[in-house]
Design an enzyme around this catalytic site. Sequence first.
Site, PDB file in Angstrom:
ATOM      1  N   ARG A 168       0.847  -1.105   0.046  1.00 41.77           N
ATOM      2  CA  ARG A 168       0.119  -0.004   0.038  1.00 41.77           C
ATOM      3  C   ARG A 168       0.848   1.155  -0.114  1.00 41.77           C
ATOM      4  O   ARG A 168       2.261   1.026   0.199  1.00 41.77           O
ATOM      5  CB  ARG A 168      -1.053   0.046   1.191  1.00 41.77           C
ATOM      6  CG  ARG A 168      -0.155   0.283   2.452  1.00 41.77           C
ATOM      7  CD  ARG A 168      -1.116   0.008   3.855  1.00 41.77           C
ATOM      8  NE  ARG A 168      -1.323  -1.247   3.934  1.00 41.77           N
ATOM      9  CZ  ARG A 168      -0.874  -2.174   4.650  1.00 41.77           C
ATOM     10  NH1 ARG A 168       0.427  -1.807   5.104  1.00 41.77           N
ATOM     11  NH2 ARG A 168      -1.319  -3.350   4.822  1.00 41.77           N
ATOM     12  N   GLY A 190       9.172   0.421   5.803  1.00 44.35           N
ATOM     13  CA  GLY A 190       9.617   1.043   7.069  1.00 44.35           C
ATOM     14  C   GLY A 190       8.358   1.188   8.234  1.00 44.35           C
ATOM     15  O   GLY A 190       7.263   1.008   7.636  1.00 44.35           O
ATOM     16  N   LEU A 193      12.312  10.307  23.437  1.00 43.09           N
ATOM     17  CA  LEU A 193      13.354   9.610  23.828  1.00 43.09           C
ATOM     18  C   LEU A 193      13.099   9.036  25.399  1.00 43.09           C
ATOM     19  O   LEU A 193      13.427   7.969  25.692  1.00 43.09           O
ATOM     20  CB  LEU A 193      14.986   9.972  23.633  1.00 43.09           C
ATOM     21  CG  LEU A 193      15.993   9.321  24.061  1.00 43.09           C
ATOM     22  CD1 LEU A 193      16.170   8.052  23.341  1.00 43.09           C
ATOM     23  CD2 LEU A 193      17.493  10.024  24.074  1.00 43.09           C
ATOM     24  N   ALA A 194      12.989  10.042  26.132  1.00 38.85           N
ATOM     25  CA  ALA A 194      12.763   9.866  27.525  1.00 38.85           C
ATOM     26  C   ALA A 194      11.608   8.836  27.903  1.00 38.85           C
ATOM     27  O   ALA A 194      11.649   8.325  28.989  1.00 38.85           O
ATOM     28  CB  ALA A 194      12.503  11.207  28.302  1.00 38.85           C
ATOM     29  N   ASN A 195      10.647   8.703  26.952  1.00 38.40           N
ATOM     30  CA  ASN A 195       9.624   7.805  27.084  1.00 38.40           C
ATOM     31  C   ASN A 195       9.546   6.517  26.449  1.00 38.40           C
ATOM     32  O   ASN A 195       8.850   5.590  26.393  1.00 38.40           O
ATOM     33  CB  ASN A 195       8.273   8.634  26.999  1.00 38.40           C
ATOM     34  CG  ASN A 195       8.113   9.771  27.761  1.00 38.40           C
ATOM     35  OD1 ASN A 195       8.600   9.932  28.939  1.00 38.40           O
ATOM     36  ND2 ASN A 195       7.480  10.915  27.199  1.00 38.40           N
ATOM     37  N   ASN A 215      12.992  15.208  14.208  1.00 35.62           N
ATOM     38  CA  ASN A 215      11.616  15.494  14.255  1.00 35.62           C
ATOM     39  C   ASN A 215      11.311  15.247  15.840  1.00 35.62           C
ATOM     40  O   ASN A 215      11.791  14.106  16.396  1.00 35.62           O
ATOM     41  CB  ASN A 215      10.927  14.922  13.371  1.00 35.62           C
ATOM     42  CG  ASN A 215       9.500  15.319  13.295  1.00 35.62           C
ATOM     43  OD1 ASN A 215       9.421  16.583  13.290  1.00 35.62           O
ATOM     44  ND2 ASN A 215       8.662  14.910  12.569  1.00 35.62           N
ATOM     45  N   TYR A 221      13.222   6.880  14.817  1.00 28.56           N
ATOM     46  CA  TYR A 221      12.969   7.086  12.935  1.00 28.56           C
ATOM     47  C   TYR A 221      14.041   7.874  12.616  1.00 28.56           C
ATOM     48  O   TYR A 221      14.408   7.444  11.303  1.00 28.56           O
ATOM     49  CB  TYR A 221      11.712   7.607  12.869  1.00 28.56           C
ATOM     50  CG  TYR A 221      11.031   7.629  11.787  1.00 28.56           C
ATOM     51  CD1 TYR A 221      10.839   6.542  10.766  1.00 28.56           C
ATOM     52  CD2 TYR A 221      11.155   8.957  10.673  1.00 28.56           C
ATOM     53  CE1 TYR A 221      10.351   6.485   9.579  1.00 28.56           C
ATOM     54  CE2 TYR A 221      10.726   8.791   9.399  1.00 28.56           C
ATOM     55  CZ  TYR A 221      10.347   7.653   8.855  1.00 28.56           C
ATOM     56  OH  TYR A 221       9.781   7.731   7.678  1.00 28.56           O
ATOM     57  N   LYS A 253      16.808   6.727   9.171  1.00 30.62           N
ATOM     58  CA  LYS A 253      16.909   7.358   8.138  1.00 30.62           C
ATOM     59  C   LYS A 253      18.177   8.209   7.899  1.00 30.62           C
ATOM     60  O   LYS A 253      18.518   8.385   6.792  1.00 30.62           O
ATOM     61  CB  LYS A 253      15.666   8.416   7.707  1.00 30.62           C
ATOM     62  CG  LYS A 253      14.165   7.660   8.263  1.00 30.62           C
ATOM     63  CD  LYS A 253      14.161   6.459   7.055  1.00 30.62           C
ATOM     64  CE  LYS A 253      12.818   5.894   7.052  1.00 30.62           C
ATOM     65  NZ  LYS A 253      12.709   4.754   5.926  1.00 30.62           N
TER      66      LYS A 253
END
Length: 439
Positions: A211, A281, A288-290, A338, A344, A348
Amino acid sequence: MADRYLHLTGTAPGRFLTRRLGLPQPRRLRRWTLENPTLDGPLLHLTAGESAISDMLRAILAKIGPEATEQTGNPAGIVLDATGITTAAGLGKVHAALHPVVRSLAAGGRVVVIGAPPSPDDHHQAAAQQALEGFVRSLGKEIGKGSTAQLLRIPSGAAASAESTLRFLLSPRSAYISGQVIELTDATPDPVADWAAPLSGRTALVTGAARGIGASVASVLARDGATVICLDIPQAEEELTRTAARLGATALPLDITAPDAADLIAAAAPEGIDILVHNAGITRDRRLANMPAERWAQVIEVNLDSVLRTTDALLKAGAVNRGGRIVATASIAGIAGNNGQTNYAASKAGIIGLVRSLAPHAAADHGVTVNAVAPGFIETKMTAAVPLFIREAGRRMNSLSQGGLPVDVAETTAWFAQPASSAVNGQIVRVCGQSLLGA
Protein backbone atom coordinates in the site's frame (compact mmCIF):
# COMPACT_ATOMS: atom_id res chain seq x y z
CA MET A 1 -7.23 12.88 2.92
CA ALA A 2 -8.30 15.73 0.63
CA ASP A 3 -6.43 19.02 0.97
CA ARG A 4 -9.45 21.33 1.30
CA TYR A 5 -7.30 24.45 1.55
CA LEU A 6 -5.65 23.63 -1.78
CA HIS A 7 -9.11 23.19 -3.29
CA LEU A 8 -10.22 26.53 -1.81
CA THR A 9 -7.30 28.44 -3.28
CA GLY A 10 -8.17 26.96 -6.66
CA THR A 11 -11.40 28.98 -6.72
CA ALA A 12 -11.74 32.68 -7.47
CA PRO A 13 -13.33 33.52 -4.08
CA GLY A 14 -10.69 31.45 -2.34
CA ARG A 15 -7.85 33.20 -4.12
CA PHE A 16 -9.37 36.60 -3.29
CA LEU A 17 -9.85 35.73 0.38
CA THR A 18 -6.43 34.17 0.94
CA ARG A 19 -4.73 37.03 -0.91
CA ARG A 20 -6.46 39.60 1.29
CA LEU A 21 -5.48 37.67 4.44
CA GLY A 22 -1.90 37.17 3.29
CA LEU A 23 -2.18 33.38 3.44
CA PRO A 24 -0.26 30.88 1.26
CA GLN A 25 -1.72 30.38 -2.20
CA PRO A 26 -0.61 26.95 -3.41
CA ARG A 27 -1.12 26.03 -7.06
CA ARG A 28 -2.37 22.57 -7.91
CA LEU A 29 0.73 20.85 -9.29
CA ARG A 30 0.64 19.46 -12.78
CA ARG A 31 1.92 15.92 -12.64
CA TRP A 32 2.69 13.45 -15.43
CA THR A 33 -0.22 11.82 -17.20
CA LEU A 34 -0.35 9.88 -20.44
CA GLU A 35 -2.15 12.81 -22.02
CA ASN A 36 0.27 15.44 -20.64
CA PRO A 37 3.73 13.89 -20.54
CA THR A 38 5.73 17.11 -21.05
CA LEU A 39 5.72 20.72 -19.96
CA ASP A 40 3.33 23.07 -21.72
CA GLY A 41 5.65 25.37 -23.59
CA PRO A 42 9.19 25.85 -24.82
CA LEU A 43 12.46 25.61 -22.93
CA LEU A 44 14.59 28.73 -22.78
CA HIS A 45 18.29 27.84 -23.04
CA LEU A 46 20.64 30.49 -21.62
CA THR A 47 24.36 30.58 -20.95
CA ALA A 48 26.21 32.63 -18.33
CA GLY A 49 29.83 33.14 -19.35
CA GLU A 50 31.87 30.76 -21.45
CA SER A 51 30.71 27.15 -21.61
CA ALA A 52 32.40 24.06 -22.97
CA ILE A 53 29.17 22.04 -23.07
CA SER A 54 26.85 24.37 -24.99
CA ASP A 55 26.63 22.21 -28.10
CA MET A 56 26.10 18.98 -26.17
CA LEU A 57 23.52 20.61 -23.92
CA ARG A 58 21.68 22.04 -26.92
CA ALA A 59 21.60 18.58 -28.52
CA ILE A 60 20.18 16.98 -25.37
CA LEU A 61 17.50 19.63 -24.93
CA ALA A 62 16.49 19.17 -28.54
CA LYS A 63 15.75 15.50 -27.82
CA ILE A 64 13.79 15.65 -24.58
CA GLY A 65 10.43 16.97 -25.71
CA PRO A 66 9.53 20.64 -25.36
CA GLU A 67 10.91 22.94 -28.05
CA ALA A 68 14.24 24.44 -26.97
CA THR A 69 14.77 28.08 -27.83
CA GLU A 70 17.14 30.91 -27.09
CA GLN A 71 14.36 33.49 -27.52
CA THR A 72 12.55 35.06 -24.59
CA GLY A 73 8.80 34.66 -24.32
CA ASN A 74 6.75 32.70 -21.82
CA PRO A 75 8.88 29.58 -21.29
CA ALA A 76 7.75 26.50 -19.41
CA GLY A 77 11.35 25.84 -18.45
CA ILE A 78 14.62 27.75 -18.24
CA VAL A 79 17.99 26.01 -18.43
CA LEU A 80 20.91 28.23 -17.47
CA ASP A 81 24.35 26.86 -18.26
CA ALA A 82 26.62 28.34 -15.58
CA THR A 83 29.43 25.79 -15.84
CA GLY A 84 31.81 28.52 -16.98
CA ILE A 85 31.39 30.70 -13.88
CA THR A 86 34.74 30.58 -12.05
CA THR A 87 34.88 33.87 -10.10
CA ALA A 88 32.72 35.86 -7.75
CA ALA A 89 32.50 38.64 -10.34
CA GLY A 90 31.30 36.10 -12.86
CA LEU A 91 28.18 35.49 -10.79
CA GLY A 92 26.92 38.78 -12.17
CA LYS A 93 26.36 36.95 -15.45
CA VAL A 94 23.92 34.62 -13.68
CA HIS A 95 21.93 37.65 -12.56
CA ALA A 96 22.16 39.22 -15.99
CA ALA A 97 20.84 36.09 -17.67
CA LEU A 98 17.94 35.26 -15.36
CA HIS A 99 16.84 38.65 -14.04
CA PRO A 100 15.13 39.73 -17.30
CA VAL A 101 13.24 36.46 -17.83
CA VAL A 102 12.41 34.92 -14.47
CA ARG A 103 9.07 36.78 -14.22
CA SER A 104 8.02 35.34 -17.56
CA LEU A 105 8.33 31.71 -16.43
CA ALA A 106 4.99 29.97 -16.89
CA ALA A 107 3.07 28.66 -13.87
CA GLY A 108 4.35 25.25 -12.89
CA GLY A 109 7.61 26.02 -14.70
CA ARG A 110 11.08 24.64 -14.15
CA VAL A 111 14.42 26.37 -13.67
CA VAL A 112 17.50 24.17 -13.93
CA VAL A 113 20.89 25.76 -13.39
CA ILE A 114 23.76 23.69 -14.78
CA GLY A 115 26.91 23.99 -12.69
CA ALA A 116 30.29 22.33 -12.36
CA PRO A 117 31.59 20.47 -9.29
CA PRO A 118 33.47 22.85 -6.97
CA SER A 119 37.21 22.43 -7.54
CA PRO A 120 39.42 21.22 -4.67
CA ASP A 121 42.35 23.06 -6.31
CA ASP A 122 40.79 26.42 -7.21
CA HIS A 123 39.04 28.13 -4.31
CA HIS A 124 37.77 30.96 -6.54
CA GLN A 125 36.02 28.48 -8.83
CA ALA A 126 34.78 26.51 -5.80
CA ALA A 127 33.34 29.63 -4.21
CA ALA A 128 31.60 30.71 -7.39
CA GLN A 129 30.11 27.28 -8.05
CA GLN A 130 29.06 26.79 -4.42
CA ALA A 131 27.34 30.18 -4.63
CA LEU A 132 24.99 28.67 -7.21
CA GLU A 133 23.62 26.36 -4.51
CA GLY A 134 22.46 29.21 -2.31
CA PHE A 135 21.17 31.00 -5.37
CA VAL A 136 19.03 28.08 -6.53
CA ARG A 137 17.68 27.28 -3.07
CA SER A 138 16.61 30.91 -2.66
CA LEU A 139 15.15 31.12 -6.16
CA GLY A 140 13.07 28.03 -5.45
CA LYS A 141 11.51 29.84 -2.50
CA GLU A 142 10.86 32.99 -4.54
CA ILE A 143 9.37 31.99 -7.85
CA GLY A 144 6.02 30.60 -6.61
CA LYS A 145 3.15 29.57 -8.95
CA GLY A 146 4.03 25.92 -8.45
CA SER A 147 7.39 26.39 -10.14
CA THR A 148 10.63 24.74 -9.04
CA ALA A 149 14.39 25.35 -9.26
CA GLN A 150 17.30 22.88 -9.13
CA LEU A 151 21.09 22.87 -9.48
CA LEU A 152 22.60 20.09 -11.61
CA ARG A 153 26.38 19.70 -11.40
CA ILE A 154 28.04 18.01 -14.36
CA PRO A 155 31.72 16.99 -14.34
CA SER A 156 33.94 18.18 -17.15
CA GLY A 157 33.43 16.12 -20.30
CA ALA A 158 30.39 14.30 -18.95
CA ALA A 159 27.52 16.34 -20.38
CA ALA A 160 26.16 13.28 -22.21
CA SER A 161 25.42 11.70 -18.83
CA ALA A 162 22.83 14.38 -18.04
CA GLU A 163 20.05 13.32 -20.41
CA SER A 164 17.97 11.17 -18.06
CA THR A 165 18.24 13.76 -15.28
CA LEU A 166 17.27 16.66 -17.53
CA ARG A 167 14.37 14.63 -18.90
CA PHE A 168 13.18 14.15 -15.32
CA LEU A 169 13.75 17.66 -13.98
CA LEU A 170 12.24 19.33 -17.05
CA SER A 171 9.04 17.29 -16.93
CA PRO A 172 5.85 17.03 -14.86
CA ARG A 173 7.39 13.97 -13.15
CA SER A 174 9.46 16.26 -10.86
CA ALA A 175 6.48 18.36 -9.73
CA TYR A 176 7.20 18.13 -5.97
CA ILE A 177 11.00 18.51 -6.06
CA SER A 178 12.61 21.90 -5.60
CA GLY A 179 15.79 23.43 -4.22
CA GLN A 180 17.79 20.26 -4.83
CA VAL A 181 21.45 19.89 -5.78
CA ILE A 182 22.21 16.84 -7.91
CA GLU A 183 25.79 15.98 -8.72
CA LEU A 184 26.49 13.55 -11.55
CA THR A 185 29.49 11.29 -11.99
CA ASP A 186 31.26 10.74 -15.31
CA ALA A 187 29.78 7.25 -15.75
CA THR A 188 28.61 6.49 -19.26
CA PRO A 189 24.81 6.14 -19.46
CA ASP A 190 23.40 2.81 -20.58
CA PRO A 191 21.23 3.07 -23.71
CA VAL A 192 17.46 3.40 -23.56
CA ALA A 193 15.62 1.85 -26.49
CA ASP A 194 12.24 3.39 -25.69
CA TRP A 195 11.91 6.44 -23.44
CA ALA A 196 8.21 5.68 -23.05
CA ALA A 197 9.12 2.37 -21.34
CA PRO A 198 12.74 2.81 -20.19
CA LEU A 199 12.61 -0.10 -17.73
CA SER A 200 11.54 -2.75 -20.24
CA GLY A 201 13.34 -6.02 -19.67
CA ARG A 202 14.30 -5.12 -16.11
CA THR A 203 13.16 -6.85 -12.93
CA ALA A 204 12.33 -4.69 -9.93
CA LEU A 205 11.69 -5.69 -6.33
CA VAL A 206 9.92 -3.23 -4.04
CA THR A 207 9.66 -3.80 -0.29
CA GLY A 208 6.67 -2.48 1.63
CA ALA A 209 4.68 -2.61 -1.61
CA ALA A 210 1.23 -3.57 -0.34
CA ARG A 211 0.00 0.00 0.00
CA GLY A 212 0.92 3.68 0.15
CA ILE A 213 4.23 4.87 -1.25
CA GLY A 214 5.47 1.32 -1.93
CA ALA A 215 2.41 0.46 -4.02
CA SER A 216 2.84 3.69 -5.96
CA VAL A 217 6.52 2.93 -6.60
CA ALA A 218 5.61 -0.54 -7.86
CA SER A 219 2.93 0.97 -10.08
CA VAL A 220 5.24 3.54 -11.69
CA LEU A 221 8.01 1.00 -12.25
CA ALA A 222 5.47 -1.31 -13.93
CA ARG A 223 4.19 1.61 -16.00
CA ASP A 224 7.75 2.19 -17.19
CA GLY A 225 8.05 -1.40 -18.33
CA ALA A 226 9.64 -3.26 -15.42
CA THR A 227 8.64 -6.73 -14.28
CA VAL A 228 7.81 -6.10 -10.64
CA ILE A 229 7.97 -8.24 -7.51
CA CYS A 230 5.96 -6.74 -4.65
CA LEU A 231 7.20 -7.67 -1.17
CA ASP A 232 5.49 -7.03 2.14
CA ILE A 233 4.98 -8.70 5.48
CA PRO A 234 2.85 -11.91 5.57
CA GLN A 235 0.25 -10.08 7.71
CA ALA A 236 -0.44 -7.80 4.71
CA GLU A 237 -0.65 -10.67 2.22
CA GLU A 238 -4.26 -10.06 1.19
CA GLU A 239 -3.61 -6.40 0.31
CA LEU A 240 -0.25 -7.29 -1.21
CA THR A 241 -1.87 -9.84 -3.49
CA ARG A 242 -4.47 -7.30 -4.65
CA THR A 243 -1.77 -4.72 -5.40
CA ALA A 244 0.35 -7.22 -7.29
CA ALA A 245 -2.63 -8.51 -9.27
CA ARG A 246 -3.59 -4.97 -10.28
CA LEU A 247 -0.07 -4.38 -11.65
CA GLY A 248 0.47 -7.79 -13.21
CA ALA A 249 3.24 -8.24 -10.65
CA THR A 250 4.34 -11.08 -8.39
CA ALA A 251 3.44 -10.99 -4.70
CA LEU A 252 6.16 -12.05 -2.25
CA PRO A 253 4.88 -12.16 1.34
CA LEU A 254 8.03 -11.97 3.44
CA ASP A 255 9.28 -10.34 6.62
CA ILE A 256 12.28 -8.34 5.47
CA THR A 257 13.86 -8.78 8.92
CA ALA A 258 13.87 -12.59 8.62
CA PRO A 259 17.38 -14.12 8.71
CA ASP A 260 16.85 -15.77 5.33
CA ALA A 261 15.14 -12.78 3.67
CA ALA A 262 17.94 -12.19 1.16
CA ASP A 263 17.98 -15.87 0.14
CA LEU A 264 14.23 -15.87 -0.42
CA ILE A 265 14.42 -12.64 -2.44
CA ALA A 266 17.17 -14.09 -4.62
CA ALA A 267 15.13 -17.25 -5.13
CA ALA A 268 12.13 -15.16 -6.23
CA ALA A 269 14.21 -13.56 -8.98
CA PRO A 270 16.36 -16.36 -10.45
CA GLU A 271 17.52 -14.14 -13.34
CA GLY A 272 18.66 -11.50 -10.87
CA ILE A 273 17.28 -8.16 -9.72
CA ASP A 274 17.87 -5.01 -11.76
CA ILE A 275 16.11 -2.57 -9.44
CA LEU A 276 16.02 -3.06 -5.66
CA VAL A 277 13.82 -0.57 -3.83
CA HIS A 278 14.05 -0.52 -0.04
CA ASN A 279 10.77 1.13 0.84
CA ALA A 280 9.56 -0.86 3.86
CA GLY A 281 9.60 1.12 7.07
CA ILE A 282 7.82 1.61 10.38
CA THR A 283 7.41 4.33 12.99
CA ARG A 284 7.23 3.83 16.75
CA ASP A 285 7.13 7.47 17.79
CA ARG A 286 7.77 8.58 21.34
CA ARG A 287 10.14 11.05 22.92
CA LEU A 288 13.45 9.49 23.92
CA ALA A 289 12.75 9.91 27.63
CA ASN A 290 9.58 7.81 27.22
CA MET A 291 10.84 5.33 24.64
CA PRO A 292 11.33 1.71 25.71
CA ALA A 293 14.30 -0.10 24.20
CA GLU A 294 12.08 -2.38 22.13
CA ARG A 295 10.47 0.55 20.27
CA TRP A 296 13.92 1.87 19.46
CA ALA A 297 15.17 -1.54 18.34
CA GLN A 298 12.13 -2.31 16.13
CA VAL A 299 12.58 0.84 14.07
CA ILE A 300 16.34 0.45 13.68
CA GLU A 301 15.90 -3.20 12.71
CA VAL A 302 13.24 -2.66 10.03
CA ASN A 303 14.30 0.71 8.64
CA LEU A 304 18.08 0.35 8.68
CA ASP A 305 19.60 -2.93 9.79
CA SER A 306 17.50 -5.11 7.47
CA VAL A 307 18.36 -2.78 4.57
CA LEU A 308 22.07 -3.10 5.33
CA ARG A 309 21.86 -6.86 5.77
CA THR A 310 19.84 -7.68 2.65
CA THR A 311 21.80 -5.26 0.47
CA ASP A 312 25.10 -6.78 1.55
CA ALA A 313 23.85 -10.32 1.04
CA LEU A 314 22.30 -9.68 -2.38
CA LEU A 315 25.38 -7.86 -3.68
CA LYS A 316 27.69 -10.56 -2.34
CA ALA A 317 25.59 -13.29 -3.97
CA GLY A 318 25.54 -11.45 -7.30
CA ALA A 319 21.74 -11.29 -7.11
CA VAL A 320 21.73 -7.64 -8.19
CA ASN A 321 22.67 -7.61 -11.85
CA ARG A 322 25.40 -5.36 -13.28
CA GLY A 323 23.81 -2.11 -14.38
CA GLY A 324 21.44 -2.52 -11.45
CA ARG A 325 19.97 0.17 -9.25
CA ILE A 326 19.47 0.21 -5.50
CA VAL A 327 17.11 2.90 -4.21
CA ALA A 328 16.62 3.33 -0.47
CA THR A 329 14.11 5.47 1.38
CA ALA A 330 15.42 8.13 3.73
CA SER A 331 13.34 11.03 5.11
CA ILE A 332 13.67 14.71 5.86
CA ALA A 333 13.41 13.55 9.49
CA GLY A 334 16.82 12.01 8.95
CA ILE A 335 18.13 15.39 7.81
CA ALA A 336 16.37 17.84 10.12
CA GLY A 337 15.26 15.62 13.00
CA ASN A 338 11.72 15.54 14.36
CA ASN A 339 10.17 15.77 17.80
CA GLY A 340 9.30 12.30 19.08
CA GLN A 341 11.17 10.52 16.31
CA THR A 342 14.71 9.99 17.55
CA ASN A 343 14.56 6.34 16.53
CA TYR A 344 13.00 7.01 13.12
CA ALA A 345 15.31 9.96 12.37
CA ALA A 346 18.35 7.91 13.39
CA SER A 347 17.32 5.09 11.08
CA LYS A 348 16.76 7.42 8.14
CA ALA A 349 19.99 9.33 8.73
CA GLY A 350 21.65 5.92 8.74
CA ILE A 351 20.22 5.29 5.28
CA ILE A 352 21.92 8.47 4.08
CA GLY A 353 25.21 7.23 5.49
CA LEU A 354 24.72 3.87 3.80
CA VAL A 355 24.14 5.49 0.41
CA ARG A 356 27.08 7.88 0.58
CA SER A 357 29.50 5.16 1.65
CA LEU A 358 28.29 2.27 -0.49
CA ALA A 359 27.62 4.12 -3.76
CA PRO A 360 31.19 4.41 -5.08
CA HIS A 361 32.11 0.86 -4.03
CA ALA A 362 28.93 -0.67 -5.47
CA ALA A 363 29.56 1.11 -8.77
CA ALA A 364 33.20 0.01 -8.93
CA ASP A 365 32.76 -3.56 -7.73
CA HIS A 366 29.29 -4.49 -9.01
CA GLY A 367 28.31 -1.88 -11.62
CA VAL A 368 25.37 -0.90 -9.42
CA THR A 369 24.26 2.60 -8.38
CA VAL A 370 22.91 3.41 -4.91
CA ASN A 371 20.71 6.43 -4.23
CA ALA A 372 17.97 7.49 -1.84
CA VAL A 373 14.76 9.46 -1.88
CA ALA A 374 14.04 11.57 1.20
CA PRO A 375 10.29 12.22 1.34
CA GLY A 376 8.87 15.17 3.23
CA PHE A 377 5.14 15.56 3.94
CA ILE A 378 3.50 13.02 1.63
CA GLU A 379 -0.29 12.54 1.65
CA THR A 380 -0.78 9.00 2.98
CA LYS A 381 -2.95 7.28 5.57
CA MET A 382 -0.15 7.90 8.06
CA THR A 383 -0.10 11.68 7.58
CA ALA A 384 -3.92 11.76 7.46
CA ALA A 385 -3.85 10.58 11.09
CA VAL A 386 -1.64 13.50 12.18
CA PRO A 387 -3.50 16.10 14.31
CA LEU A 388 -5.02 18.90 12.21
CA PHE A 389 -2.76 21.82 13.08
CA ILE A 390 0.44 19.79 12.85
CA ARG A 391 -0.79 18.34 9.54
CA GLU A 392 -1.51 21.77 8.14
CA ALA A 393 1.92 23.02 9.24
CA GLY A 394 3.51 20.06 7.49
CA ARG A 395 1.59 20.80 4.32
CA ARG A 396 2.24 24.54 4.16
CA MET A 397 5.83 24.83 5.44
CA ASN A 398 7.45 24.29 2.07
CA SER A 399 8.00 26.32 -1.06
CA LEU A 400 4.97 24.79 -2.80
CA SER A 401 2.67 25.17 0.27
CA GLN A 402 1.17 21.69 -0.06
CA GLY A 403 1.81 18.06 0.65
CA GLY A 404 3.25 15.73 -1.92
CA LEU A 405 1.68 12.54 -3.27
CA PRO A 406 3.11 9.00 -3.19
CA VAL A 407 3.55 9.23 -6.95
CA ASP A 408 6.09 12.04 -6.46
CA VAL A 409 8.35 9.62 -4.56
CA ALA A 410 7.65 6.94 -7.15
CA GLU A 411 8.62 9.15 -10.09
CA THR A 412 11.91 9.99 -8.41
CA THR A 413 12.60 6.30 -7.81
CA ALA A 414 11.86 5.56 -11.46
CA TRP A 415 14.36 8.22 -12.56
CA PHE A 416 17.05 6.65 -10.33
CA ALA A 417 16.16 3.25 -11.81
CA GLN A 418 16.59 4.17 -15.48
CA PRO A 419 19.43 2.57 -17.45
CA ALA A 420 20.49 6.06 -18.55
CA SER A 421 20.90 7.18 -14.92
CA SER A 422 24.28 5.46 -14.51
CA ALA A 423 25.84 8.82 -13.60
CA VAL A 424 23.32 9.41 -10.80
CA ASN A 425 25.05 7.72 -7.87
CA GLY A 426 25.28 8.47 -4.16
CA GLN A 427 22.56 11.11 -4.33
CA ILE A 428 20.01 11.94 -1.62
CA VAL A 429 17.13 13.76 -3.29
CA ARG A 430 14.47 15.31 -1.09
CA VAL A 431 10.92 14.93 -2.36
CA CYS A 432 9.48 17.57 -0.10
CA GLY A 433 8.50 20.66 -2.09
CA GLN A 434 11.62 22.30 -0.62
CA SER A 435 10.52 21.86 2.96
CA LEU A 436 11.54 24.71 5.20
CA LEU A 437 12.67 22.12 7.73
CA GLY A 438 16.24 20.92 7.38
CA ALA A 439 18.94 21.66 4.83
